[in-house]
Design a protein around this motif. Structure first.
Motif, PDB file in Angstrom:
ATOM      1  N   MET A 110      55.827  15.627  45.193  1.00 52.80           N
ATOM      2  CA  MET A 110      56.787  16.608  44.708  1.00 52.80           C
ATOM      3  C   MET A 110      57.122  16.343  43.251  1.00 52.80           C
ATOM      4  SD  MET A 110      59.472  17.381  47.814  1.00 52.80           S
ATOM      5  CE  MET A 110      59.751  15.680  48.296  1.00 52.80           C
ATOM      6  N   SER A 111      57.670  17.340  42.600  1.00 51.61           N
ATOM      7  CA  SER A 111      57.981  17.236  41.183  1.00 51.61           C
ATOM      8  C   SER A 111      59.321  16.540  40.953  1.00 51.61           C
ATOM      9  CB  SER A 111      58.040  18.637  40.566  1.00 51.61           C
ATOM     10  OG  SER A 111      59.168  19.344  41.065  1.00 51.61           O
ATOM     11  N   PHE A 112      59.542  16.128  39.696  1.00 52.54           N
ATOM     12  CA  PHE A 112      60.809  15.530  39.319  1.00 52.54           C
ATOM     13  C   PHE A 112      61.967  16.486  39.637  1.00 52.54           C
ATOM     14  CE2 PHE A 112      64.290  14.577  36.504  1.00 52.54           C
ATOM     15  CZ  PHE A 112      64.323  13.195  36.427  1.00 52.54           C
ATOM     16  N   GLY A 113      61.803  17.756  39.288  1.00 53.74           N
ATOM     17  CA  GLY A 113      62.863  18.728  39.524  1.00 53.74           C
ATOM     18  C   GLY A 113      63.205  18.876  40.995  1.00 53.74           C
ATOM     19  N   THR A 114      62.195  18.834  41.861  1.00 48.21           N
ATOM     20  CA  THR A 114      62.439  18.941  43.302  1.00 48.21           C
ATOM     21  C   THR A 114      63.250  17.760  43.805  1.00 48.21           C
ATOM     22  OG1 THR A 114      60.385  20.179  43.635  1.00 48.21           O
ATOM     23  CG2 THR A 114      61.335  19.091  45.562  1.00 48.21           C
ATOM     24  N   TYR A 115      62.883  16.567  43.355  1.00 50.93           N
ATOM     25  CA  TYR A 115      63.654  15.385  43.757  1.00 50.93           C
ATOM     26  C   TYR A 115      65.086  15.449  43.211  1.00 50.93           C
ATOM     27  CZ  TYR A 115      59.413  13.081  45.461  1.00 50.93           C
ATOM     28  OH  TYR A 115      58.278  12.749  46.170  1.00 50.93           O
ATOM     29  N   ALA A 116      65.234  15.920  41.973  1.00 53.50           N
ATOM     30  CA  ALA A 116      66.574  16.018  41.381  1.00 53.50           C
ATOM     31  C   ALA A 116      67.457  16.966  42.196  1.00 53.50           C
ATOM     32  CB  ALA A 116      66.471  16.492  39.937  1.00 53.50           C
ATOM     33  N   ARG A 117      66.883  18.066  42.657  1.00 53.57           N
ATOM     34  CA  ARG A 117      67.667  18.995  43.482  1.00 53.57           C
ATOM     35  C   ARG A 117      68.092  18.336  44.794  1.00 53.57           C
ATOM     36  NH1 ARG A 117      64.060  22.616  41.048  1.00 53.57           N
ATOM     37  NH2 ARG A 117      62.522  22.413  42.718  1.00 53.57           N
ATOM     38  N   LYS A 118      67.241  17.497  45.363  1.00 51.61           N
ATOM     39  CA  LYS A 118      67.599  16.782  46.583  1.00 51.61           C
ATOM     40  C   LYS A 118      68.758  15.816  46.333  1.00 51.61           C
ATOM     41  CE  LYS A 118      63.094  16.910  48.922  1.00 51.61           C
ATOM     42  NZ  LYS A 118      63.559  17.476  50.202  1.00 51.61           N
ATOM     43  N   VAL A 119      68.748  15.182  45.153  1.00 49.72           N
ATOM     44  CA  VAL A 119      69.848  14.268  44.825  1.00 49.72           C
ATOM     45  C   VAL A 119      71.173  15.024  44.826  1.00 49.72           C
ATOM     46  CG1 VAL A 119      70.813  12.722  43.070  1.00 49.72           C
ATOM     47  CG2 VAL A 119      68.341  12.746  43.476  1.00 49.72           C
ATOM     48  N   ARG A 120      71.177  16.239  44.317  1.00 47.48           N
ATOM     49  CA  ARG A 120      72.418  17.016  44.202  1.00 47.48           C
ATOM     50  C   ARG A 120      72.810  17.728  45.497  1.00 47.48           C
ATOM     51  NH1 ARG A 120      70.347  17.931  38.810  1.00 47.48           N
ATOM     52  NH2 ARG A 120      71.880  17.107  37.320  1.00 47.48           N
ATOM     53  N   ASP A 121      71.920  17.763  46.467  1.00 49.16           N
ATOM     54  CA  ASP A 121      72.150  18.535  47.691  1.00 49.16           C
ATOM     55  C   ASP A 121      73.067  17.768  48.650  1.00 49.16           C
ATOM     56  OD1 ASP A 121      72.076  20.093  49.938  1.00 49.16           O
ATOM     57  OD2 ASP A 121      69.893  20.274  50.014  1.00 49.16           O
ATOM     58  N   ARG A 122      74.335  18.146  48.673  1.00 59.02           N
ATOM     59  CA  ARG A 122      75.307  17.442  49.512  1.00 59.02           C
ATOM     60  C   ARG A 122      75.095  17.689  51.000  1.00 59.02           C
ATOM     61  NH1 ARG A 122      78.418  18.407  44.825  1.00 59.02           N
ATOM     62  NH2 ARG A 122      79.600  16.548  44.136  1.00 59.02           N
ATOM     63  N   SER A 123      74.245  18.644  51.357  1.00 62.07           N
ATOM     64  CA  SER A 123      73.976  18.874  52.780  1.00 62.07           C
ATOM     65  C   SER A 123      73.019  17.825  53.351  1.00 62.07           C
ATOM     66  CB  SER A 123      73.385  20.276  52.980  1.00 62.07           C
ATOM     67  OG  SER A 123      72.065  20.354  52.440  1.00 62.07           O
ATOM     68  N   LEU A 124      72.366  17.068  52.476  1.00 59.06           N
ATOM     69  CA  LEU A 124      71.428  16.043  52.929  1.00 59.06           C
ATOM     70  C   LEU A 124      72.155  14.731  53.198  1.00 59.06           C
ATOM     71  CD1 LEU A 124      68.488  16.623  50.390  1.00 59.06           C
ATOM     72  CD2 LEU A 124      68.601  17.361  52.777  1.00 59.06           C
TER      73      LEU A 124
END
Length: 214
Positions: free
Chosen positions: A1-15
């Motif tokens: 996955m891309s850097f941006g995809t991982y960054a979005r996961k970091v910000r995703d409080r549902s995870l």
């Protein structure tokens, strides 16, 4: 996955929080100018205990995103300069024109403080295993790392000269044919060169410091 995809996961409080921390580590895998573990240690220094603190996690992500964005901007500027130079007939870039492509050469935005942080990590975790009594370059670097950390990067002219000699020696050791029968020695020389480059960055006021990482 891309850097941006991982960054979005970091910000995703549902995870789950552990998955978000793991996503930050994946971002570090993709942008680690001072090494993977040293980068994690630096992020904890500037952001706090991101493994368990939400605000620190987001601050660490913001820091690595900002630095990576500056690296991308530097690559774009370099490409623009090279296109202009080629139009003038200058096909080969001058030796002093640092090429930022490939592996990022510094931590953009906080090159010196990141290098000092990495040297602290290396001094604790890696340098002891690289020490060989018979290797004068390794011993010189050991002394220079101690001097760099104790002075915050303010080396004397004599120490800078020793550093330049150590870098030249280690650069010379990077010839593949020298270590065809001794990959361990080649890996050790490569690691020592990384340390030497960190000392260069930590002691160089001229590195890009355009913005902070906090």
């Amino acid at each position: 996955m891309s850097f941006g995809t991982y960054a979005r996961k970091v910000r995703d409080r549902s995870l789950p929080y552990g998955l978000r921390v793991s996503a930050l580590r994946s971002c570090v895998q993709l942008y680690r100018p001072i090494g993977f573990h040293a980068t994690l240690a630096f992020l904890e220094e500037i952001a706090g205990p991101f493994q368990r603190d939400e605000a620190a996690l987001l601050k660490a992500l913001g820091a690595i995103e900002a630095s990576r964005a500056q690296w991308h901007a530097d690559m774009r500027d370099y490409a623009h300069r090279r296109r202009q130079a080629k139009r003038r007939g200058q096909r080969i870039p001058p030796a002093e024109d640092r090429n930022p492509n490939g592996f990022p050469p510094i931590w953009y935005g906080a090159a010196r403080s990141a290098a000092l942080s990495a040297l602290r990590y290396w001094s604790r975790r890696r340098l002891p295993s690289l020490r060989v009594t018979a290797d004068s370059v390794g011993n010189t670097l050991d002394v220079l790392v101690t001097a760099t950390l104790s002075s915050g990067g303010d080396l004397t002219s004599e120490q800078r000269q020793l550093l330049a000699l150590a870098v030249a020696e280690l650069d010379g050791r990077m010839q593949p044919d020298l270590w065809a029968d001794d990959p361990v020695a080649h890996r050790r020389a490569r690691e020592l060169l990384k340390v030497a480059r960190l000392v260069e960055t930590a002691s160089d006021d001229g590195q890009p410091q355009a913005s902070t990482v906090g």
